[in-house]
Motif scaffolding. Sequence first.
Motif, PDB file in Angstrom:
ATOM      1  N   LEU A  21       0.822  -1.210   0.000  1.00  0.00           N
ATOM      2  CA  LEU A  21       0.000   0.000   0.000  1.00  0.00           C
ATOM      3  C   LEU A  21       0.857   1.261   0.000  1.00  0.00           C
ATOM      4  O   LEU A  21       0.446   2.309  -0.505  1.00  0.00           O
ATOM      5  N   SER A  22       2.067   1.140   0.522  1.00  0.00           N
ATOM      6  CA  SER A  22       2.946   2.314   0.603  1.00  0.00           C
ATOM      7  C   SER A  22       3.398   2.812  -0.767  1.00  0.00           C
ATOM      8  O   SER A  22       3.917   3.921  -0.871  1.00  0.00           O
ATOM      9  N   THR A  23       3.200   2.014  -1.812  1.00  0.00           N
ATOM     10  CA  THR A  23       3.531   2.513  -3.146  1.00  0.00           C
ATOM     11  C   THR A  23       2.594   3.648  -3.532  1.00  0.00           C
ATOM     12  O   THR A  23       2.929   4.462  -4.391  1.00  0.00           O
ATOM     13  N   PHE A  24       1.426   3.726  -2.880  1.00  0.00           N
ATOM     14  CA  PHE A  24       0.466   4.808  -3.129  1.00  0.00           C
ATOM     15  C   PHE A  24       0.374   5.776  -1.957  1.00  0.00           C
ATOM     16  O   PHE A  24       0.112   6.954  -2.159  1.00  0.00           O
ATOM     17  N   LEU A  25       0.565   5.271  -0.752  1.00  0.00           N
ATOM     18  CA  LEU A  25       0.496   6.077   0.476  1.00  0.00           C
ATOM     19  C   LEU A  25       1.764   5.856   1.290  1.00  0.00           C
ATOM     20  O   LEU A  25       1.824   4.979   2.149  1.00  0.00           O
ATOM     21  N   PRO A  26       2.811   6.628   1.036  1.00  0.00           N
ATOM     22  CA  PRO A  26       4.129   6.347   1.631  1.00  0.00           C
ATOM     23  C   PRO A  26       4.156   6.260   3.151  1.00  0.00           C
ATOM     24  O   PRO A  26       4.936   5.488   3.693  1.00  0.00           O
ATOM     25  N   PHE A  27       3.320   6.997   3.853  1.00  0.00           N
ATOM     26  CA  PHE A  27       3.373   6.982   5.318  1.00  0.00           C
ATOM     27  C   PHE A  27       2.941   5.636   5.902  1.00  0.00           C
ATOM     28  O   PHE A  27       3.270   5.321   7.039  1.00  0.00           O
ATOM     29  N   VAL A  28       2.229   4.817   5.151  1.00  0.00           N
ATOM     30  CA  VAL A  28       1.779   3.508   5.625  1.00  0.00           C
ATOM     31  C   VAL A  28       2.947   2.539   5.749  1.00  0.00           C
ATOM     32  O   VAL A  28       2.884   1.556   6.485  1.00  0.00           O
ATOM     33  N   TRP A  29       4.035   2.846   5.056  1.00  0.00           N
ATOM     34  CA  TRP A  29       5.224   2.003   5.048  1.00  0.00           C
ATOM     35  C   TRP A  29       5.714   1.717   6.462  1.00  0.00           C
ATOM     36  O   TRP A  29       6.117   0.602   6.794  1.00  0.00           O
ATOM     37  N   PHE A  30       5.671   2.735   7.324  1.00  0.00           N
ATOM     38  CA  PHE A  30       6.184   2.596   8.682  1.00  0.00           C
ATOM     39  C   PHE A  30       5.328   1.667   9.536  1.00  0.00           C
ATOM     40  O   PHE A  30       5.825   1.059  10.475  1.00  0.00           O
ATOM     41  N   ALA A  31       4.048   1.533   9.202  1.00  0.00           N
ATOM     42  CA  ALA A  31       3.179   0.624   9.956  1.00  0.00           C
ATOM     43  C   ALA A  31       3.672  -0.812   9.822  1.00  0.00           C
ATOM     44  O   ALA A  31       3.692  -1.559  10.806  1.00  0.00           O
ATOM     45  N   GLY A  32       4.079  -1.203   8.621  1.00  0.00           N
ATOM     46  CA  GLY A  32       4.606  -2.556   8.422  1.00  0.00           C
ATOM     47  C   GLY A  32       5.868  -2.794   9.211  1.00  0.00           C
ATOM     48  O   GLY A  32       6.066  -3.879   9.783  1.00  0.00           O
ATOM     49  N   LEU A  33       6.724  -1.792   9.257  1.00  0.00           N
ATOM     50  CA  LEU A  33       7.961  -1.927  10.030  1.00  0.00           C
ATOM     51  C   LEU A  33       7.667  -2.053  11.515  1.00  0.00           C
ATOM     52  O   LEU A  33       8.255  -2.901  12.203  1.00  0.00           O
ATOM     53  N   ILE A  34       6.745  -1.264  12.014  1.00  0.00           N
ATOM     54  CA  ILE A  34       6.378  -1.321  13.435  1.00  0.00           C
ATOM     55  C   ILE A  34       5.780  -2.679  13.770  1.00  0.00           C
ATOM     56  O   ILE A  34       6.124  -3.293  14.792  1.00  0.00           O
ATOM     57  N   ILE A  35       4.894  -3.178  12.909  1.00  0.00           N
ATOM     58  CA  ILE A  35       4.294  -4.502  13.129  1.00  0.00           C
ATOM     59  C   ILE A  35       5.383  -5.567  13.192  1.00  0.00           C
ATOM     60  O   ILE A  35       5.387  -6.426  14.076  1.00  0.00           O
ATOM     61  N   ALA A  36       6.319  -5.517  12.246  1.00  0.00           N
ATOM     62  CA  ALA A  36       7.375  -6.532  12.186  1.00  0.00           C
ATOM     63  C   ALA A  36       8.282  -6.468  13.408  1.00  0.00           C
ATOM     64  O   ALA A  36       8.596  -7.511  14.009  1.00  0.00           O
ATOM     65  N   TYR A  37       8.716  -5.275  13.786  1.00  0.00           N
ATOM     66  CA  TYR A  37       9.594  -5.165  14.956  1.00  0.00           C
ATOM     67  C   TYR A  37       8.867  -5.575  16.236  1.00  0.00           C
ATOM     68  O   TYR A  37       9.443  -6.239  17.097  1.00  0.00           O
ATOM     69  N   TYR A  38       7.622  -5.178  16.368  1.00  0.00           N
ATOM     70  CA  TYR A  38       6.868  -5.477  17.587  1.00  0.00           C
ATOM     71  C   TYR A  38       6.639  -6.979  17.750  1.00  0.00           C
ATOM     72  O   TYR A  38       6.704  -7.505  18.862  1.00  0.00           O
ATOM     73  N   ASN A  39       6.378  -7.676  16.655  1.00  0.00           N
ATOM     74  CA  ASN A  39       6.037  -9.095  16.728  1.00  0.00           C
ATOM     75  C   ASN A  39       7.223 -10.031  16.534  1.00  0.00           C
ATOM     76  O   ASN A  39       7.089 -11.235  16.718  1.00  0.00           O
ATOM     77  N   ARG A  40       8.360  -9.490  16.171  1.00  0.00           N
ATOM     78  CA  ARG A  40       9.526 -10.334  15.897  1.00  0.00           C
ATOM     79  C   ARG A  40       9.952 -11.150  17.109  1.00  0.00           C
ATOM     80  O   ARG A  40      10.280 -12.332  16.989  1.00  0.00           O
ATOM     81  N   SER A  41       9.941 -10.569  18.283  1.00  0.00           N
ATOM     82  CA  SER A  41      10.434 -11.279  19.465  1.00  0.00           C
ATOM     83  C   SER A  41       9.518 -12.426  19.889  1.00  0.00           C
ATOM     84  O   SER A  41       9.980 -13.409  20.462  1.00  0.00           O
ATOM     85  N   SER A  42       8.232 -12.325  19.609  1.00  0.00           N
ATOM     86  CA  SER A  42       7.307 -13.388  19.995  1.00  0.00           C
ATOM     87  C   SER A  42       6.977 -14.343  18.848  1.00  0.00           C
ATOM     88  O   SER A  42       6.198 -15.267  19.023  1.00  0.00           O
ATOM     89  N   ALA A  43       7.583 -14.121  17.694  1.00  0.00           N
ATOM     90  CA  ALA A  43       7.291 -14.960  16.525  1.00  0.00           C
ATOM     91  C   ALA A  43       7.857 -16.361  16.706  1.00  0.00           C
ATOM     92  O   ALA A  43       8.901 -16.557  17.317  1.00  0.00           O
ATOM     93  N   GLU A  44       7.129 -17.322  16.164  1.00  0.00           N
ATOM     94  CA  GLU A  44       7.564 -18.719  16.219  1.00  0.00           C
ATOM     95  C   GLU A  44       7.420 -19.331  14.835  1.00  0.00           C
ATOM     96  O   GLU A  44       6.653 -18.855  13.998  1.00  0.00           O
TER      97      GLU A  44
END
Length: 114
Positions: A21-44
């Motif tokens: 979606l960030s290809t059309f709305l660049p600010f949404v790009w950071f949401a994916g990064l936040i999701i990934a960093y937040y969930n990385r430690s609990s990922a299995e």
Amino acid sequence: MDKPSSSSNTLATLAYASYLLSTFLPFVWFAGLIIAYYNRSSAEGILVSHYQFIIRTFWISLLFLMIGALLSYVMIGFLIIALTIIWMVVRCVKGLLALNKNQPIENPTSWLFG
């Protein structure tokens, strides 16, 4: 491989989708990064490789977008920016396809397509 829970799978899907979606709305790009960093430690299971792939996609994209922005004054930068966006979309589609098949990213630290 371990099958991820549907909520964890959904969060990884949202991270990929925010990049697309960030290809059309660049600010949404950071949401994916936040999701990934937040969930990385609990990922299995397979999600570990997906979150690592998502995070690396962000940082590599940012690097090449900055290089493209700097070089846009000599016109080659626009080509670099376009190629970076295409590269990011291909990585996200490949990641989503693997996630939907409950497969890990084979090489999440790769600079190409995993």
